[in-house]
Write an enzyme that holds these catalytic residues in place. Structure first.
Site, mmCIF file in Angstrom:
data_model
loop_
_atom_site.group_PDB
_atom_site.id
_atom_site.type_symbol
_atom_site.label_atom_id
_atom_site.label_comp_id
_atom_site.label_asym_id
_atom_site.label_seq_id
_atom_site.Cartn_x
_atom_site.Cartn_y
_atom_site.Cartn_z
ATOM 1 C CD GLN A 106 -20.051 -19.401 0.493
ATOM 2 O OE1 GLN A 106 -19.664 -20.420 -0.063
ATOM 3 N NE2 GLN A 106 -19.932 -18.212 -0.059
ATOM 4 C CD GLU A 143 -20.036 -18.673 -3.964
ATOM 5 O OE1 GLU A 143 -21.173 -18.193 -4.084
ATOM 6 O OE2 GLU A 143 -19.250 -18.345 -3.055
ATOM 7 C CD GLU A 163 -18.882 -3.689 -10.336
ATOM 8 O OE1 GLU A 163 -19.549 -3.203 -11.256
ATOM 9 O OE2 GLU A 163 -19.280 -4.648 -9.634
#
Length: 270
Positions: A6, A124, A254
């Protein structure tokens, strides 16, 4: 079977993925790609790469991005492994210099690859928190009964038992949250922003498992070879050294908290 990697993150575009700068210029019946990707897992083994490129630099940041499928054997592509602190080499830098890519390899509409990329990331992240920590936690429970601290089994300490019990509870919660997500798939529903809960909780749980292993094993966890006390010591060395990376790969903790707050809880962006 083909192996895929990826190509999303770049040196200046990780969590801020929309800032990517790898360019794809119109070459007639093909694109010409130039740029660099980083933290590309398994690139040295891959046959193909899913590649995000900027095809319209004048468009707003989340537009003008296209999603290409690129053969890794194409001339102009080079791969350089990144050596991690645990000695592993599964991350890589990938460089593209005048790489021709057929326009037939464009996925989705031109300049609208962001939506395709977000769909890729949702799948994913569904597995990004790990497949489960039950086996590791059970093994730590066995070690706690076998290892001696101040002349008594570590298990005799109420603090050790409390930490262990909390990990078992959290692993069970993670397991059933994953099963709820699996039910969605079985109904034919695509993954949604709630997969960020799996990514966030699973990766952070992995860090807590590693912290407990470090506290339980003490100096033994720093030795990357089997010992009489801990025959599987390399497993725990790698667990402790490697755990934090999973809170970054596939979108930082985050970023996942932002997604959960905005798209699951409906909180304002500011």
């Amino acid at each position: 079977e083909d192996i895929w990697c990826q190509g999303f993150s770049e040196p200046g575009a990780g969590s801020d993925l929309a800032g990517l700068r790898t360019r794809a210029v119109d070459g007639g019946d093909h694109f010409v790609v130039d740029g660099q990707k980083v933290w590309t897992s398994g690139a040295q083994f891959a046959d193909w790469i899913y590649l995000l490129v900027r095809t319209d630099p004048a468009a707003p940041r989340h537009r003008g991005i296209s999603y290409l499928l690129v053969d890794m054997k194409t001339p102009g592509i080079s791969v350089r492994p990144l050596v991690l602190m645990n000695g592993h080499r599964h991350f890589n830098e990938v460089f593209f210099v005048d790489v021709p890519v057929p326009k037939a390899n464009l996925v989705g509409p031109m300049d609208q690859g962001w939506k395709v990329a977000m769909t890729t990331l949702m799948y994913e992240r569904k597995g990004g928190g790990g497949r489960g920590h039950d086996g590791q936690i059970a093994r730590l429970g066995t070690l706690a009964r076998e290892l001696s601290v101040d002349g008594a089994p570590a298990w005799d300490s109420p603090l050790v038992r409390q930490r262990f019990a909390q990990l078992v509870i959290e692993a069970a919660a993670f397991k059933y949250t994953r099963l709820r997500n699996l039910t969605r798939q079985l109904r034919g529903e695509p993954p949604g922003p709630e997969v960020s809960i799996l990514k966030l909780f699973g990766s952070e749980l992995g860090v807590r498992v590693a912290d407990f292993a470090g506290e339980l094993l003490g100096p033994r966890v720093l030795v990357n070879r089997p010992s009489e006390d801990v025959p599987d010591a390399p497993r725990w060395y790698n667990r402790v050294v490697s755990a934090r990376q999973y809170t970054i790969a596939g979108g930082t903790s985050e970023i996942q908290r932002n997604i959960i707050g905005e798209r699951v809880l409906g909180l304002p962006k500011d």
